[in-house]
Design a protein around this motif. Structure first.
Motif, PDB file in Angstrom:
ATOM      1  N   ILE A  33       0.833  -1.243   0.099  1.00  0.00           N
ATOM      2  CA  ILE A  33      -0.030   0.120   0.023  1.00  0.00           C
ATOM      3  C   ILE A  33       0.893   1.233   0.007  1.00  0.00           C
ATOM      4  CG2 ILE A  33      -1.600   1.263   1.163  1.00  0.00           C
ATOM      5  CD1 ILE A  33      -2.698  -1.205   2.457  1.00  0.00           C
ATOM      6  N   VAL A  34       1.875   1.387   0.711  1.00  0.00           N
ATOM      7  CA  VAL A  34       2.805   2.387   1.152  1.00  0.00           C
ATOM      8  C   VAL A  34       3.459   2.594  -0.455  1.00  0.00           C
ATOM      9  CG1 VAL A  34       4.986   3.132   1.910  1.00  0.00           C
ATOM     10  CG2 VAL A  34       3.140   2.234   3.298  1.00  0.00           C
ATOM     11  N   VAL A  35       3.878   1.580  -1.080  1.00  0.00           N
ATOM     12  CA  VAL A  35       4.623   1.577  -2.392  1.00  0.00           C
ATOM     13  C   VAL A  35       3.731   2.315  -3.617  1.00  0.00           C
ATOM     14  CG1 VAL A  35       5.480   0.257  -4.202  1.00  0.00           C
ATOM     15  CG2 VAL A  35       6.662  -0.132  -1.921  1.00  0.00           C
ATOM     16  N   LEU A  36       2.328   1.786  -3.464  1.00  0.00           N
ATOM     17  CA  LEU A  36       1.508   2.287  -4.437  1.00  0.00           C
ATOM     18  C   LEU A  36       1.129   3.594  -4.369  1.00  0.00           C
ATOM     19  CD1 LEU A  36      -1.132  -0.716  -4.666  1.00  0.00           C
ATOM     20  CD2 LEU A  36       0.814  -0.151  -6.276  1.00  0.00           C
ATOM     21  N   ARG A  37       0.912   4.283  -2.923  1.00  0.00           N
ATOM     22  CA  ARG A  37       0.853   5.403  -2.611  1.00  0.00           C
ATOM     23  C   ARG A  37       1.917   6.317  -3.078  1.00  0.00           C
ATOM     24  NH1 ARG A  37      -1.883   5.524   3.250  1.00  0.00           N
ATOM     25  NH2 ARG A  37      -3.501   4.462   2.915  1.00  0.00           N
ATOM     26  N   GLU A  38       3.212   5.832  -2.953  1.00  0.00           N
ATOM     27  CA  GLU A  38       4.404   6.523  -3.468  1.00  0.00           C
ATOM     28  C   GLU A  38       4.380   6.620  -4.867  1.00  0.00           C
ATOM     29  OE1 GLU A  38       7.544   5.047  -1.626  1.00  0.00           O
ATOM     30  OE2 GLU A  38       7.179   5.581   0.376  1.00  0.00           O
ATOM     31  N   LEU A  39       3.841   5.738  -5.335  1.00  0.00           N
ATOM     32  CA  LEU A  39       3.942   5.608  -7.038  1.00  0.00           C
ATOM     33  C   LEU A  39       2.845   6.626  -7.549  1.00  0.00           C
ATOM     34  CD1 LEU A  39       5.178   4.197  -9.461  1.00  0.00           C
ATOM     35  CD2 LEU A  39       3.411   2.433  -9.222  1.00  0.00           C
TER      36      LEU A  39
END
Length: 96
Positions: A33-39
């Motif tokens: 979830i964190v990676v998708l938000r950062e992306l």
């Protein structure tokens, strides 16, 4: 009692592994979830940067058009003055 101890130890180890697996999956889900938000944030930043570059290019085109138009007017003015008869800057063709 001797037979129960190894079985209880195995049950405890399996429960520990299951708990660690659930915890690991939870951490993995949170990390995803964190990676998708950062992306998503990065995509937004890139879109804004590309839009800004487009605006800058539009401004540069307008500015260069103005400069080329001024240069073109200067050259036309210079050509018209050099082609007038009696102008010392006028070069007469030479025939041999």
């Amino acid at each position: 009692m001797n037979e129960e101890a190894p079985i209880l130890e195995l049950i405890r180890r399996v429960e520990t592994l299951e708990m660690n697996t659930r915890t690991g999956m939870g951490i993995l889900a949170i990390g995803t979830i964190v990676v998708l938000r950062e992306l998503a944030d990065l995509r937004t930043e890139v879109r804004e940067d590309v839009a800004a570059v487009g605006d800058e290019l539009g401004g540069l085109r307008w500015h260069m058009n103005e400069l080329f138009a001024a240069l073109h007017r200067e050259m036309l003015c210079w050509l018209s003055t050099t082609r007038q008869p009696g102008n010392p800057a006028r070069q007469e063709p030479t025939h041999n």
